[in-house]
Write an enzyme that holds these catalytic residues in place. Structure first.
Site, short mmCIF file in Angstrom:
data_model
loop_
_atom_site.label_atom_id
_atom_site.label_comp_id
_atom_site.label_asym_id
_atom_site.label_seq_id
_atom_site.Cartn_x
_atom_site.Cartn_y
_atom_site.Cartn_z
N ALA A 95 27.81 29.81 118.06
CA ALA A 95 29.18 29.91 117.59
C ALA A 95 29.31 30.73 116.31
CB ALA A 95 29.73 28.50 117.35
N LYS A 96 28.23 30.80 115.54
CA LYS A 96 28.21 31.55 114.28
C LYS A 96 29.41 31.17 113.41
CE LYS A 96 25.36 35.31 116.10
NZ LYS A 96 25.23 34.97 117.53
N ARG A 97 29.66 29.87 113.31
CA ARG A 97 30.77 29.34 112.54
C ARG A 97 30.42 29.26 111.06
NH1 ARG A 97 32.89 30.22 117.02
NH2 ARG A 97 34.20 28.71 118.14
#
Lengths: 271, 271
Positions: A95-97
């Site tokens: 998700a690379k949040r």
């Protein structure tokens, strides 16, 4: 999932392969489009065909968001299917949040608590209080972007920050975060020689390595420089596996590709 | 939406206020929980009560993801409501997304194309090819994180990268990206003195400024250092507006708070 269990699964399966599930309706076999949920049917078939050859599975959330609510439903069905049928597989929400503290906590709730992913990829730009809410989850891992496999990695990651490359500063600084033992790192395989320097900073951490397969990068080179005594690597392959065939034999073709990689890994592990 | 139109709306409304919609079921007035969709009812009331006082509206996607598919549905209803009833309001998907090229393109599709947000916040860590897919959309803006308002900003953003602070390198490098004219930047209001140096690099770009209100930071200070001849600022307020009251008068209270900020802004604009 604990790291200990992940390591034991790597030894049991003789594999450190992670299969990425990035379903694109323009790329999956056309006969699946007649299904009520083509994405889930595709994912399920890939999972069933490769479950014994992979130790980790990594849906990239963008590919589900791109299909709105139906896509989100397919994602939920996919992670539920993995959790119910293959709980031994280490699941990664790619998700690379990352956001301010209370907001990162919302992302962590969505993926680690509600969907029960084992781990999530997180972007480091906003620093400590944007990462720690993910690390607070016991037996869950946060996979921090360090050195990515794309061209843009050279914009900032490889530049000198206070005398040391930014990606190294990210890794070093992250070791001071609360619950840092829950950290893993994304290190792009196209840069095999960088692994040496990285291992000097984090000899024991797990590294998620995209970029082997369609994105280039040699498995043996990565293992030579990046492996530790507990293996310490999760090598991701997406397009080479899931799009090995665009026909009705897509699942068998995916298995053949995964088996080919796992065979090479078993050879490396046996040395 | 073009920048020209945004500027004309700022002049028409005498406001450069952005209201953030970060709905938390634990914080919204309790009587709304009886609704079938408390989040959308809450958002709609806030929007209707403040639409003439704000030029921009910024749902933070994490707060919707935290509620799974129902949350995503509330988000879609919210953006559809804004697009259908208040198309003059500049909408921002505060998503802080970013991934390799083909994956960023999926995020861009989801927010800019499908949900028709006017803009999206993007994280810069992965560089050029992770940002350009968002910039490719005509009349859509990409709001790049530069200097954020949280403590963790000091981990990397304010450190020297090749002789200049990382956040300045991000801004300078981004000017070379394709379709860079579609860029705006996030600059935290708690660091008013930084605006001077930033304006030397990007005199004409719009800056999205969180951190006024509950996160601290003075409006007049920010305007003193950050405003240009086209205003060039979007000042965000979330908690001070949407949680001004936890009772049935929450919408009126939100309006009072928004009016207070807009009045101060009108005063600044009239000088």
């Amino acid at each position: 999932m604990t790291t200990e269990f992940l390591i034991s699964e790597i030894r049991r399966k003789n594999s450190f392969l992670c299969v990425g599930l990035d379903p694109d309706l323009n790329k999956i076999p056309k006969h699946l489009l007649a299904e009520e949920d083509p994405i889930f049917v595709f994912n399920k078939a890939i999972i069933d065909a490769t479950h014994d050859l992979m130790v980790a599975c990594k849906p990239n959330i963008a590919f589900y968001e791109a299909y709105g609510i139906p896509g989100w439903r397919s994602l939920e069905k996919t992670i539920n299917y993995l959790n119910e049928n293959y709980p031994e597989i280490f699941t990664i929400a790619d998700a690379k949040r990352g956001d301010i503290g209370n907001t990162s906590a919302m992302y962590a709730k969505a993926f680690l608590n509600d969907m029960k992913f084992d781990s999530i990829t997180v972007a480091p730009y906003m620093g400590k209080d944007s990462v720690e809410p993910f690390l607070a989850f016991e037996d869950k891992h946060t996979i921090l972007l360090a050195l990515t496999s794309n061209e843009g990695a050279f914009d900032f990651q490889t530049k000198d920050l206070d005398g040391k490359e930014l990606y190294k500063q990210v890794i070093e600084t992250s070791k001071t975060y609360k619950n840092a033992e829950n950290l893993m790192y994304v290190v792009g395989a196209t840069k095999a020689e960088y692994f040496e320097g990285i291992r000097r900073i984090i000899p024991d951490s797990f590294l998620l390595v995209p970029g082997v397969g369609a994105q280039g990068g040699s498995l043996s080179e990565v293992c030579k420089y990046g492996m530790n005594e507990n293996v310490g690597l999760l090598i991701n392959s997406t397009r080479a596996v899931i799009y090995a065939s665009a026909e009705k034999d897509f699942a068998e073709a995916a298995r053949r590709e995964a088996l080919s990689v796992q065979t090479e890994m078993a050879g490396i592990l046996s040395r």
